[in-house]
Design an enzyme around this catalytic site. Structure first.
Site, PDB file in Angstrom:
ATOM      1  N   LEU A 136       4.805   9.410  -0.414  1.00 28.76           N
ATOM      2  CA  LEU A 136       2.998   8.616  -0.364  1.00 28.76           C
ATOM      3  C   LEU A 136       3.568   6.789  -0.349  1.00 28.76           C
ATOM      4  O   LEU A 136       4.226   6.336  -0.077  1.00 28.76           O
ATOM      5  CB  LEU A 136       3.336   9.227  -2.042  1.00 28.76           C
ATOM      6  CG  LEU A 136       2.934  10.271  -2.114  1.00 28.76           C
ATOM      7  CD1 LEU A 136       3.141  10.646  -4.098  1.00 28.76           C
ATOM      8  CD2 LEU A 136       1.606  10.702  -2.723  1.00 28.76           C
ATOM      9  N   ASP A 137       1.830   6.932   0.335  1.00 30.98           N
ATOM     10  CA  ASP A 137       1.805   5.689   0.923  1.00 30.98           C
ATOM     11  C   ASP A 137       1.903   4.761  -0.682  1.00 30.98           C
ATOM     12  O   ASP A 137       2.107   4.676  -1.697  1.00 30.98           O
ATOM     13  CB  ASP A 137       0.397   5.370   1.001  1.00 30.98           C
ATOM     14  CG  ASP A 137       0.089   5.906   1.438  1.00 30.98           C
ATOM     15  OD1 ASP A 137       1.094   6.290   2.765  1.00 30.98           O
ATOM     16  OD2 ASP A 137      -0.933   5.896   2.374  1.00 30.98           O
ATOM     17  N   LYS A 138       2.478   3.600  -0.889  1.00 35.74           N
ATOM     18  CA  LYS A 138       3.618   2.330  -1.759  1.00 35.74           C
ATOM     19  C   LYS A 138       2.168   2.140  -3.047  1.00 35.74           C
ATOM     20  O   LYS A 138       2.154   2.371  -4.100  1.00 35.74           O
ATOM     21  CB  LYS A 138       3.240   1.413  -1.354  1.00 35.74           C
ATOM     22  CG  LYS A 138       3.575   0.166  -2.322  1.00 35.74           C
ATOM     23  CD  LYS A 138       3.071  -1.454  -1.419  1.00 35.74           C
ATOM     24  CE  LYS A 138       4.130  -2.144  -3.189  1.00 35.74           C
ATOM     25  NZ  LYS A 138       4.149  -4.165  -2.552  1.00 35.74           N
TER      26      LYS A 138
END
Length: 297
Positions: A136-138
């Protein structure tokens, strides 16, 4: 490392160095270029340039020593374990937490936290990304499945590749969608003007996203997204493609002073257990900051 990669239809006419980087993301593009120039990466047994345009059915052959990685260290990191057994862990990743160490983030990641709480993690992705099947993106929060052993890792990776692992997200979008539900199918590639960004393109990797309107607010739409593929920044790029970027997305939309990142949350995850073959389904509620933002609307 010795092996071969057969070029698929989706990689037709794509650069050799780009395709190889996607297969071995732990390598840098500069390192890959050097390996190609030295003849350690070839196509159908012939030396080619890094920008060589691939054709379906060609064989990429490689033979090289992988660079030594620095081992990730265990750290106390705050995150929720939703489920755990001897084969896998399902976690709720908070917004702002990077998934694994990289050149720009050496520590303080989900992997560092996993190492402090989980005894065994799969080793397929190397010492910097143990157990990590998908990311997942940050600034995207929510559910992720992590593998504890290599057989589970292979099974879960294949489910994602074969689109049998179901992932659903909730996002708040700027403005109002023309259609209350729809299907987005495009190619995604690196942005030519900014390599850190992804853009809809006439080539690259196929990306498929379905969406459904959940609720309309005055200037926003709450939308459910379901992924059929898992490309980098896929939902965020497709939301921008629709003309309605995710609220708080400072890369593909605009920053919001009341938020630390985009309002995008992975709330539902369904997959087949690698050992028992039972269907596993998990759902979690929106994080508090997301709920508060909606309440204020």
């Amino acid at each position: 490392m010795t092996g071969e990669i057969i070029v698929t239809k989706e990689n037709e006419k794509r650069r050799l160095d780009v395709v190889f980087f996607e297969c071995f993301p732990s390598l840098t593009r500069a390192h890959i270029k050097k390996l190609i120039e030295e003849g350690n990466i070839s196509v159908n047994g012939k030396s080619v340039k890094a920008g060589f345009s691939l054709r379906e059915g060609q064989k990429i052959e490689y033979n090289f020593m992988p660079p030594r990685e620095i081992e990730a260290k265990a750290e106390e990191i705050e995150f929720e374990i939703v489920y755990e057994d001897k084969d896998l862990v399902v976690v709720n990743k908070p917004q702002g937490l990077v998934v694994h160490p990289c050149s720009s983030t050496k520590n303080g990641t989900l992997v560092n936290g996993l190492l402090s709480r989980i005894k065994d993690l799969s080793g397929i992705n190397g010492e910097l990304r143990p157990g990590i099947v998908h990311r997942l993106d940050k600034n995207t929060s929510g559910l992720m499945v992590v593998a504890k052993n290599d057989s589970s890792h292979i099974s879960l990776s294949n489910q994602i590749k074969n689109k049998t692992c179901k992932r659903k997200y909730i996002a708040l979008l700027e403005g109002h969608l023309k259609e209350e539900e729809g299907h987005i199918e495009t190619y995604l590639d690196r942005n030519k003007n900014d390599r850190k960004k992804i853009a809809v393109s006439d080539k690259g990797r196929i990306a498929i996203t379905n969406y459904k309107l959940l609720k309309r607010y005055n200037k926003y739409d709450l939308v459910e997204f379901s992924l059929q593929t898992g490309r980098t920044h896929q939902i965020r790029v497709h939301a921008k493609y629709l003309g309605h970027p995710v609220v708080g997305d400072d890369v593909y939309g605009k920053a919001d002073k009341n938020l630390k990142g985009q309002l995008l949350h992975s709330y539902s995850l369904t997959f087949t257990h690698p050992r028992t073959n039972a269907e596993m389904h998990f759902e979690i509620t929106l994080p508090i900051y997301f709920k508060k933002y909606l309440d204020n609307l």
